[in-house]
Scaffold this active site. Structure first.
Site, short mmCIF file in Angstrom:
data_model
loop_
_atom_site.label_atom_id
_atom_site.label_comp_id
_atom_site.label_asym_id
_atom_site.label_seq_id
_atom_site.Cartn_x
_atom_site.Cartn_y
_atom_site.Cartn_z
CG ASP A 148 1.59 15.67 -3.32
OD1 ASP A 148 1.84 16.05 -2.18
OD2 ASP A 148 1.49 14.84 -4.19
CD1 TRP A 149 3.84 18.96 2.80
CD2 TRP A 149 1.17 18.59 1.72
NE1 TRP A 149 1.89 19.03 3.23
CE2 TRP A 149 0.75 18.91 2.44
CE3 TRP A 149 0.36 18.29 0.53
CZ2 TRP A 149 -0.53 18.73 3.33
CZ3 TRP A 149 -0.69 18.11 1.16
CH2 TRP A 149 -1.28 18.54 2.55
#
Length: 757
Positions: free
Chosen positions: A231-232
């Protein structure tokens, strides 16, 4: 790509390999120009494509490129329709190719541990069977168009509060049976090209570097060979992540970690062969996505019409006393339409899943089209945009409703309540909406409430005062027409709740452990999540898992269940006994009568959505595998299905079981092993082990005065004692030239020989 993956890998420098392990920018992977390796584009996409105007921007706020906005996960999860999920997935793939998208970041399949989860609207269900089957259908549809999926968020991403520093503390059995089950189904049934890891820690280790999750389970047990991406900004220790199996860091370019990877290889802290495995997987992803971007000659898709269809299939008719719906022009000449959401509808949640829709149906306008000249519609705003209580608006609404033949109120959670990055504070409607409903219902008994939210709603006391409730969820750009079609009977509602609606928030099993403390959130309710808890607690919810009414009526009959070659085949007949076309979701639950370990009262194991004309009868057939009867046995670290009696329960909801069959099932995977402190009850549970122990005790009885008889009284008292302690207790005069340890070692060796003879 010009060259085969292995040729490319051999031609790459160490620096190029390291660089390929992070993105180029916010939404692209890096390419290798000199070798003809192109970058690929990825964008958010749980209920539509959120493509930003620039690959350098996150684009959470403001408008992005217009794309079809489908029902959110919680809405389309309530369709219980795998064919629909496949169709929507394929449509997103086709639209994605048109928009230059090669990887779509979805679906979201985390379990709904609590209705307060800020991203619950993105997730399908509280049940792993339902989420897994729907997710697999979506992924297969999407990837059939050459666009990769990214199943998320792996794993135990069940809250937004301090999620980047909180450890989800979950016992292994609960982890396997509840929180990983849907991921496993999708990996094995759809082979998603990527999986996205979550921000949180799981049992003390970040998901992005959790070797148990990424390597032991995902790679080794499930055999997954695709790419795991972060995930970012979920990457913390890049080298630990690489070793655990995290392939791609997003966003990029993360030059600092490229340097760290090169230095780790040079220092011998990371084997280049291990880096090669990761780069090979990334190159394979690039090959799949770029080789698939061809013109497939598919017929043109009416995306907006599909969004309408998906919304119609997802909405749930919760209550319909005295058959107040559908609205009948022969009986109703005027309808008061009340509530701001009738003209300014909520269609989705906020955050990274928020899509800029291509267009939007408005419920008020769609109702006017259907009512035409036959039914007069009037409108009142009902409540303000904010949370203020406006008595004047309520009075105006009640007065309008009193003059009409019936009233339809549009209410729901406000826009700000449901979003990524924060959890909900409650599941009740705003107080001004509750007062509005009660005021209108007091003067207009023919009252229907249309609710919208991305998660479960608490509805008491007002639900007791209205005869009709339609839950529209957050159903995308086609929801306005879908609501109107259902209200007027042009579409027969067929959605079923994909999560339990409790009477009040405190009924939820996780209520006492919502946010965790000191960086740890203990999942102490274990596997008793959602309906599993309400069943075990014998607690009535407001509306149970799987509930949903229809304008048709359905009769169940002819349930048969047989076991053959390890599989159990279950069949039954369902007939539409009503006078209109309808769809029924047939739900199969399994109850284990005899398990030694604690299990839920029943668990969903299969389902099917049937379309039936009036008077039509169809047979539905389910095939259950041994795994469908198994629980995760942490003693042996494997799935175990115990031979014994099971109840196969088929119904219209988890609390509306129509027919049931009791079946004795035999399974062959019940491997058992013994150790020095195995209990007497363990030895007596296996026929070979029991015979060996009985022979030993018979020999011991010949040398002792206090003889052991394995009758019910003795077993009832000593059953939970280790067998070695019983030998110590009663066999002292027998134990002359050997110790209790030696006796047990001989018994265990004999059992192992005879079991495999």
């Amino acid at each position: 790509m010009k060259h085969a993956t292995e040729d490319l890998l051999k031609a790459m420098t160490l620096e190029e390999k390291a660089a390929l392990c992070a993105g180029l920018n916010m939404w692209m992977t890096k390419g290798v120009d000199r070798l003809g390796v192109p970058p690929i584009h990825m964008y958010d996409g749980t209920n539509g494509i959120r493509k930003t105007n620039s690959d350098e921007e996150l684009g959470i706020t403001g408008e992005n490129m217009p794309a079809t906005c489908y029902p959110t996960g919680s809405a389309i999860g309530s369709s219980w329709d795998t064919e629909l999920l496949h169709e929507v997935g394929a449509a997103l793939g086709a639209e994605g190719r048109q928009m230059g998208v090669q990887l779509l970041l979805g679906p979201g399949i985390n379990m709904k541990r609590t209705p307060l989860g800020g991203r619950n609207f993105e997730y399908y269900s509280e049940d792993p069977c339902l989420s897994g089957e729907l997710g697999a259908a979506f992924v297969n549809g999407l990837q059939s168009q050459g666009v990769g999926a990214s199943v998320k968020h792996y794993a135990c991403n069940n809250q937004e509060y301090e999620k980047m520093i909180t450890s989800s503390e979950v016992d292994e059995r609960t982890l396997r049976e509840i929180y990983l089950n849907a991921f496993e189904r999708i990996v094995k049934k759809a082979n998603p090209w990527t999986i996205m890891c979550s921000y949180n820690l799981v049992n003390g280790s970040y998901a992005s570097e959790n070797e148990h999750l990424l390597n032991d389970i995902l790679r080794e047990e499930w055999g997954y060979e695709g790419v795991v991406l972060s995930d970012w900004t979920a990457v913390n220790d890049r080298i630990s992540g690489l070793k655990a199996g995290l392939d791609l860091e997003m966003p990029g370019p993360a030059h600092y970690n490229t340097k760290a990877i090169v230095e780790a290889v040079a220092a011998g802290q990371l084997e280049e062969a291990q880096l090669d495995k990761i780069v090979r997987r990334i190159l394979e992803l690039v090959r799949k996505t770029t080789d698939s971007q061809d013109d497939r000659g598919q017929a043109a898709i009416d995306y907006h019409e599909l969004a309408r269809k998906a919304a119609s299939e997802s909405m749930v008719l919760l209550k319909n006393d005295n058959r107040i719906l559908p609205i009948d022009a022969a009986k109703v000449t005027s309808v008061a339409v009340i509530g701001k959401f009738a003209k300014q509808p909520r269609i989705q949640g906020a955050g990274s899943a928020k899509v800029t829709p291509t267009c939007m149906d408005i419920p008020w306008e769609e109702m006017k089209k259907i009512a035409a000249d036959s039914i007069a519609l009037t409108y009142a705003e009902g409540y303000p945009q904010d949370d203020r209580e406006d008595d004047l608006l309520i009075q105006e609404s009640a007065a309008l409703a009193a003059k009409a033949d019936m009233a339809v109120l549009f209410v729901g959670q406000p826009e700000y309540a449901e979003s990524e990055m924060h959890d909900l504070t409650g599941i009740e409607l705003p107080l001004h909406q509750v007062k509005l409903i009660e005021a209108v219902a007091a003067v207009q008994p023919r009252c229907v409430v249309v609710t919208c939210s991305g998660t479960a709603l608490a509805m008491r006391p007002w639900v007791q005062h209205v005869p009709g409730v339609l839950h529209s969820w957050l159903a995308g750009q086609g929801s306005g027409k879908a609501i109107a079609d259902i209200l007027f009977g042009r579409v027969n509602p067929s959605g079923k709740l994909s999560e339990t609606f409790p009477v009040k928030l405190s009924d939820n099993p996780s209520h006492m452990r919502l946010r965790g403390e000191n960086g740890k959130l203990y999942y102490r309710e274990g596997m008793f999540v959602g309906y599993r808890y309400y069943d075990r607690k014998e607690l009535a919810p407001q509306f149970p898992f799987g509930h949903g009414l229809s304008y048709a009526r359905f009769a169940y009959s002819n349930l048969k269940a047989v076991q053959h070659s390890g599989q159990v085949t279950v069949t039954c007949s369902v007939e539409n006994t009503g006078d209109v076309f309808g769809k029924e979701v047939v739900q199969l639950y399994v109850h284990d009568e005899e398990c030694k370990w604690v299990r839920p009262e029943k668990e969903l194991k299969a389902f099917a959505k049937l379309a039936l004309e009036p008077g039509e009868k169809k047979e539905v057939r389910f095939v259950l595998e041994e795994r469908d009867f198994a629980y995760y046995n942490t003693k042996y670290n494997k799935w175990v299905a115990e031979t014994g009696y099971f109840q196969l329960m088929i119904g219209s909801s988890s609390r509306d079981i129509r027919i049931c069959e009791r079946l004795h099932c035999h399974f062959g995977n019940e491997e058992i092993s013994f150790h020095k402190f195995s209990l007497l009850s363990d030895w007596l549970s296996h026929p070979i082990a029991r015979a060996i122990l009985e022979s030993c005790l018979e020999e011991m009885n010949a040398h002792v005065s206090d003889k052991i008889r394995l009758d019910d009284e003795f077993i009832g008292f000593w059953g939970d004692f280790p067998a070695i302690k019983i030998i110590q207790m009663f066999g002292q005069s027998w134990l002359i030239d050997r110790s209790p340890d030696q006796v047990m070692e001989q018994l265990i060796q004999k059992f192992d020989r005879e079991r495999h003879a």
